[in-house]
Design an enzyme around this catalytic site. Sequence first.
Site, PDB file in Angstrom:
ATOM      1  CE1 TYR A 396      -3.960  -1.903   1.824  1.00  6.77           C
ATOM      2  CE2 TYR A 396      -2.129  -3.124   2.776  1.00  6.77           C
ATOM      3  CZ  TYR A 396      -3.480  -3.005   2.500  1.00  6.77           C
ATOM      4  OH  TYR A 396      -4.342  -3.987   2.909  1.00  6.77           O
ATOM      5  CG  HIS A 477      -7.667   1.224   4.393  1.00  5.88           C
ATOM      6  ND1 HIS A 477      -6.365   0.845   4.237  1.00  5.88           N
ATOM      7  CD2 HIS A 477      -8.294   0.159   4.941  1.00  5.88           C
ATOM      8  CE1 HIS A 477      -6.201  -0.398   4.666  1.00  5.88           C
ATOM      9  NE2 HIS A 477      -7.369  -0.847   5.083  1.00  5.88           N
ATOM     10  CG  ASN A 515      -4.359  -1.978   7.946  1.00  6.09           C
ATOM     11  OD1 ASN A 515      -3.146  -1.919   8.134  1.00  6.09           O
ATOM     12  ND2 ASN A 515      -4.896  -2.803   7.096  1.00  6.09           N
TER      13      ASN A 515
END
Length: 538
Positions: A396, A477, A515
């Site tokens: 990510y 997210h 996260n």
Amino acid sequence: TPYDYIIIGGGPGGLVSADRLSAAGKKVLLVERGGPSTGETGGTDVPPWANGTSLTRFDIPGEFQAMFSGNTYWFCKDVNSFAGCLVGGGSSINGGLYWYPTDADYSAANGWPTSWTNNFNTYTALLKSRLPSTDNPSPDGIRYLEQTYPVMQSILNPMGYQAGTINNNPNFKDHVYGYSAYNFQEGKRWGPVATYFRTAKTRPNFSYAYWTYATSIARNGSLITGVQTNNTALGPNGFIPLTPKGRVILSAGSFGSPRILFQSGIGPLDQIQLVAANPTAAPFLPPQSQWLTTLPVGYNVQDNPSINLMFTHPSIDAYDNWAPILDDPRPADAAQYLKSQTGVFAGSSPKVNFWQALGGPDGKTRYMQGTVRPGFDSVTTAYPYNASQVFSITVYLSTGVTSRGRIGISSSQLGASILTNPWFTDPNDKATLVNGLQQIINSAKNVPQLTLITPDNTTTLQDYVDNYPPTSLNSNHWVGANSIGKVVDSNLLVNGTSNLFIVDASVIPSLATGNPQGLVMAVAEQGIANILALAGGP
Ligand code: ABL
């Protein structure tokens, strides 16, 4: 009956709010559009192998990978991204990854007012004391299914990474790796449901209703008077009134909260016009003279762009790619879990996480996060491979991402949806992520018996990223749709209203380093403290 506080949405933001407001003695109602999740919330969705227990699929962390197939009734059907429509929200269906916030998560550079930048540690401490993280989720203290850890060590150590217990030093996010940290306890999914919601429910001044869908907020100019729902048991025609100084807390999430604002005449004109064109919703809009069309509701959204790399290594147990976990789990693992809530099922699929700061072509620093799990969603490869030895690294881009998109309602059906994809609208984001992926791939080449199968040697990394399906970049997210400083003020009050607050991921102005669920709950702690301290309330 009128309430001091009506909370719309039973996700992490709403549940923290429910607990703190009810602890302060306020008369609080929480409405959740979905139903129960874990056993203690009334859930009964017990996998066949746990029959006769109250261990639902939501309680058992190891059932996480089964959330994406079958009758996925827990996902909101009118949102075109994964969103949890059940009590606990996303926290009841996610992998449970849980990171304490970092200084960067609250920095001025990332859009936070100084009152938040200077004070957030107090609220992180409150969150930690209610809900500590663990990177060793099986109560017997043994780590299970951790074959990816030594493989990742051989990739990351030569790159200059250090091993650590990530949440012991949240600000150390450059060249660090460790075991995945979860919000699980006692071998079960824990999160806000087994903490904040549990204590709120003990108070007589707190009540909640499942299967209650909030359509709009009733408003007379700047003054909110109540919430319009579909639940006629809560008031005539489903209308729930506020006490004279009462307040509404909107915690419907990054898609739900904008949708409710649009239906209340708050947000860009094009969105309110879609509501006005809907014969069911239009009557609940305030008169056009009261529409608040200058607020950029739905703009400025971010989600981490993420790319999967798939490898094989002979040491890996891909756990049958998680396929049998619901109906036909490995008998010894199932028996162990039923006996003592220990073993593989006490954890979810992610096993290792890592972070690295990367410089972008524009001179800006962006962070890369990696999440490593046995198994894979799909592989595209020219190589023969052993499916039982596959693991995935999801890479990510997090803090520092500059790309932003837009959330809105797609049509007169009023479903919430992505209007503009938020990934790689700035080519510097893509270039930075490709750089990080290349570094991992280069190091992996030196690890004996490790094979990169996707992308394979017929595809360049650049082509792989360029051709990646946009929806697969989605990391679920979402933040920013009601950014602090833009849609809400530093007390999370919606600008232009006197008693409507937003407490959920949508107020977070920039992506978190990890996260985001830990940040969402910490923000709720601080937000509710501000709201309780604000004059004029009930
Ligand atoms: C997250 O934060 C992401 O939102 C999820 O996408 C991710 O899970 C979990 N954490 C765990 O890292 C993945 C699953 O492992 C995949 O099997 C699934 O296809 C994907 O979510 C869907 O987005």
